[in-house]
Design an enzyme around this catalytic site. Structure first.
Site, PDB file in Angstrom:
ATOM      1  N   CYS A 131       0.893  -1.018   0.075  1.00 32.81           N
ATOM      2  CA  CYS A 131       0.000  -0.213  -0.016  1.00 32.81           C
ATOM      3  C   CYS A 131       0.974   1.174   0.056  1.00 32.81           C
ATOM      4  O   CYS A 131       2.236   1.210  -0.363  1.00 32.81           O
ATOM      5  CB  CYS A 131      -1.043  -0.037   1.168  1.00 32.81           C
ATOM      6  N   THR A 132       0.475   2.374   0.433  1.00 31.25           N
ATOM      7  CA  THR A 132       1.172   3.609   0.298  1.00 31.25           C
ATOM      8  C   THR A 132       2.272   3.777   1.157  1.00 31.25           C
ATOM      9  O   THR A 132       3.503   3.907   0.632  1.00 31.25           O
ATOM     10  CB  THR A 132       0.172   4.759   0.401  1.00 31.25           C
TER      11      THR A 132
END
Length: 343
Positions: free
Chosen positions: A198-199
């Protein structure tokens, strides 16, 4: 001391944009039981506000999730304070990849039920039994393994502008939806390597523990997410398997990782990966808009919104009265107003 900033956001934005002060955009998170989130929130606000920290921070009894910007001259003061908090001592700080220091314009710290809305009952599984954390080199090796399934744990509008090569990018609007889809994708492949990213890593912390709880054996998560990975491949001269932009939840709306443009303008279909929010205060739809369409529509998502923003302010207020923009969150890039329908 006031524990909220009540100055008009537009004035704050103009102030930050005009100042020569250099700032660093930073994100961090930590899962940790906080006995009194409101009290912790107030103490945090008082200490961060005095050293000029701006940004958005969520506090809950399960921990903290922060995206902030810090004046460069106060960076060490910020670290000293942060690490003086026992459970935050040594917390990983993700430094933005592409940063002009204008990512945030005010400090906003909110107490919430969860630091990430996941829809899970944390009491039903061991949230600390997470997947194995892997660095950039280990991620690349796993990605090259034919027994690995790479899954993007972000929403559709994030993966639309950038993702890892070969990754499964579920067409979802929320993290809550994502978890169910990943479970469905993997249910017949429990012996394969599940490699999630994810980020900045926070969504994978909870997701990997949930997937292990469901019986998946080989669960891995990219430590520090896309942000840390990008720094690592540059520093170590590794192959960069990410293409495009990394969507970020601040004024920048994205940071360039590679020059590849894999998305299209939602209005004309030309290659573009620049997100924007509709300039109509009664809309603020998040969508992708090229420079030509930005000029044509005056920064709006449609002719309808373009016509509204030239009306007198009081008339605009009447038109948007009763509209809850927060409920439009799931329309990101999908509004019927857009010429190009996404997915």
């Amino acid at each position: 001391m006031a524990l909220h900033n009540r100055i008009d956001s537009r004035l704050l934005k103009e102030k930050i944009k005009s100042t020569p002060q250099k700032r660093k955009t930073i994100s961090f998170y930590k899962y940790h039981y906080i006995t009194n989130p409101q009290e912790f929130r107030d103490i945090l606000y008082a200490n961060l506000e005095v050293i000029g920290v701006l940004g958005r921070i969520y506090v809950a009894d399960e921990g903290i999730n922060a995206q902030i910007s810090v004046p460069e001259e106060n960076l060490e003061k910020f670290k000293d304070y942060l690490y003086s908090v026992d459970f935050l001592n040594g917390a990983r700080l993700n430094i933005a990849v592409e940063d002009d220091g204008k990512s945030f314009f005010k400090l906003k710290i909110l107490v919430r039920k969860k630091i990430v809305a996941d829809g899970l009952d944390d009491g039903s599984f061991n949230v600390t039994d997470q997947g194995a954390h892997v660095n950039a080199e280990q991620f690349n090796k796993l990605a090259d393994d034919p027994n690995t399934i790479i899954v993007d744990m972000r929403n559709h509008y994030e993966s639309e502008v950038g993702h890892f090569k070969g990754a499964v990018c579920p067409d979802v609007d929320t993290f809550r939806e994502e978890l169910q889809i990943v479970e469905d994708i993997m249910k017949e492949q429990k012996d394969k390597n599940l490699l999630m990213y994810c980020t900045g890593g926070i969504r994978c912390e909870k997701a990997s523990a949930w997937m292990k709880h469901l019986g998946f054996k080989n669960v891995f998560q990219l430590e520090g997410g896309i942000i840390k990975y990008t720094h690592e491949v540059k520093e170590r001269g590794l192959e960069n398997k990410f293409v495009g932009k990394n969507f970020v939840f601040d004024e920048r709306l994205g940071e360039r990782i590679t020059n590849d443009i894999i998305a299209k303008c939602h209005q004309c279909g030309s290659p573009c990966d620049d997100h924007t929010n509709c300039k109509n205060d009664g809309c603020h739809l998040l969508f992708i808009q090229c420079k030509a369409c930005a000029e044509k529509y005056n920064g709006c998502c449609s002719d309808e919104c373009k016509e509204i923003i030239v009306l007198p302010i009081e008339q605009q207020k009447e038109i948007r009265k009763g509209i809850n923009k927060g409920r439009q969150v799931f329309k990101k890039g999908r509004s019927e107003k857009l010429n190009l329908k996404v997915r």
